[in-house]
Design an enzyme around this catalytic site. Structure first.
Site, short mmCIF file in Angstrom:
data_model
loop_
_atom_site.label_atom_id
_atom_site.label_comp_id
_atom_site.label_asym_id
_atom_site.label_seq_id
_atom_site.Cartn_x
_atom_site.Cartn_y
_atom_site.Cartn_z
N HIS A 111 0.88 -1.18 0.00
CA HIS A 111 0.00 0.00 0.00
C HIS A 111 0.91 1.22 0.00
O HIS A 111 1.79 1.35 0.86
CB HIS A 111 -0.89 -0.01 1.24
CG HIS A 111 -1.83 -1.17 1.30
ND1 HIS A 111 -2.99 -1.21 0.55
CD2 HIS A 111 -1.78 -2.34 1.98
CE1 HIS A 111 -3.61 -2.35 0.79
NE2 HIS A 111 -2.90 -3.06 1.65
N HIS A 121 -0.57 -6.58 -5.39
CA HIS A 121 -0.52 -7.88 -4.71
C HIS A 121 0.18 -8.87 -5.63
O HIS A 121 0.00 -8.83 -6.85
CB HIS A 121 -1.96 -8.36 -4.44
CG HIS A 121 -2.08 -9.84 -4.33
ND1 HIS A 121 -2.57 -10.64 -5.34
CD2 HIS A 121 -1.76 -10.68 -3.32
CE1 HIS A 121 -2.55 -11.90 -4.95
NE2 HIS A 121 -2.07 -11.96 -3.74
N GLY A 267 -6.00 -21.80 11.60
CA GLY A 267 -5.01 -21.52 12.64
C GLY A 267 -3.66 -21.06 12.11
O GLY A 267 -2.63 -21.28 12.74
#
Lengths: 283, 283
Positions: A111, A121, A267
């Protein structure tokens, strides 16, 4: 083949891919630091999975907050383990008896301080499961003010990488990108696109060469665009427009991005996964 | 009973609930405008579902960007129609032959200019399906700097509302709130809690009285806290801390909030649903 066996019997291609991804991360960091005007550098945070956690392996997060790059995160990770039940079914090549996987890649989101410079990206990855091994990746550009010259150049760089791999690759991966980076609840595209590809399992050596070409195309495309735009004057209104555009970026990443949701729900490392979120966003 | 029949044969309780919710929206708007120092007022945007859309009905979004309330959205909506296949199964009282529903409520999120004033969320709703009718709602507070006095007062106001309904209501709904407004990927609570309740179908008249008590408790609790804190000096560092806390708020709403995801995935009004997002957030 057990997960443990797989982890230790890495193929030469896995070794080469992991080495390339780590080197790519380092070269991108160096190229980005060269674009900083006040000497900002990346902060490196290595992480490893603890034995108690389901995944093994680790990676390195690199984060820089500078004058050119308002916030840029570049993650390298190499993890292996076993998918848990509900996710295993969604993963190609995972069998009932062998849910092991190995995954390695580099993921980057930048950014920019100057709203005339687009956000970007990029991701390249190699994934191996019990019965399949494939490459995936892509890159897409999200300007808050579009410059046709940048859009054309960004696509041309990736078209060149695609053309060396297969004549229909660019059209196919450009379309895939447009479809993937779309916000259905807003009825709008995330940005001006780029390429997106996944599950490339045929011709592994040629595919690896293509993935490397994508990595190199990214460096060329983005550093060129940053140099073009980083010193253009901008207004507070331009900055506000950029922050609103970043709000949409957040919506995409948290509502729709498969990688983000997959990582958080299984996770993964929260800090690394959410490094993609912008420094400041508005709604 | 067909969906059309249900829509037109609204029970007296549905009428009373809808009238209360609309009145509550208007009274909250008036109370909030009274807290504005430069005369900011709510912008009202009525919306209706078009006949082509799956849902019927409509609502009114009210949005204010002022000196006290940096951004506050208060939505009233009354919609009815039929749930589509995959969602119908998740909704109590929906049968294979009758997927009709009627839903009415007020939903509010306020993000404050002064970081010493907490952000707040409140929602009350009445929902009717083929075989069930229930009330739900709640309110929770998200300070970026906690004042024990505010936390205690906020909870006391809602405890009073709960105690008039049932002796175990407060403990139960406080716990429900703590469990619901939790960010598992961060391992942290969204704020200091409040109350959350859903599927209350017994004793409808008493429950409606409780829901009204919750609405009144909200006005008292929050306007008191705003008055206490809105004129305290704050620093740029306080503001940055607030923006980081708002980042977590965005994560919760887009990753976990059932209402947000349900609304967006079922073609709800995007602007109204995402009115909850903060004016500025940081990561």
């Amino acid at each position: 083949m057990t997960q443990a066996a797989k982890s230790f019997r890495q193929t030469p291609l896995q070794d080469k891919a992991a080495a390339y991804f780590k080197d790519l991360q380092e070269r991108i960091c160096a190229a980005f630091e060269d674009l900083e005007t006040e000497g900002a550098t990346f902060e490196c945070t290595p992480w490893t999975k603890t034995p108690e956690e389901q995944l093994k392996g680790g990676g390195e997060m690199r984060l820089m907050r500078g004058e050119t790059f308002e916030k840029v995160g570049i993650n390298f990770s190499k993890v292996y383990g076993e998918f848990t039940g509900k996710f295993a079914k969604e993963i190609p090549g995972t069998t009932k008896d062998d849910r092991s996987f190995w995954a390695c890649g580099v993921s980057l989101v930048a950014h920019m301080k100057n709203p005339k410079v687009p956000a970007v990206h990029m991701n390249v990855r190699h994934i191996v499961t019990a019965e399949k091994a494939w490459f995936g990746g892509g890159a897409d550009l999200t300007p808050s003010e579009e410059f046709a010259e940048d859009t054309t150049f960004f696509h041309a760089c990736f078209k060149e990488a695609c053309d060396s791999y297969s004549p229909d690759a660019y059209d196919k991966y450009k379309k895939w990108c447009d479809e993937y980076f779309f916000l259905p609840h807003r009825g709008e595209a995330r940005g001006i696109g780029g390429i997106f590809f996944d599950y490339l399992e045929d011709r592994p050596e040629e595919t690896f060469a293509f993935v490397q070409a994508v990595g190199e195309a990214f460096i060329k495309a983005f550093t060129t665009i940053v140099k073009r735009r980083m010193n253009i004057d901008f207004t507070e209104a331009d900055k506000h427009t950029q922050k609103l555009k970043r709000g949409r970026y957040v919506e995409f990443n948290l509502l729709h991005d498969r990688g983000t949701r997959f990582g958080l729900m299984t996770g993964g490392n929260t800090e690394a996964i959410l490094m993609s979120l912008p420094p400041e966003a508005s709604w």
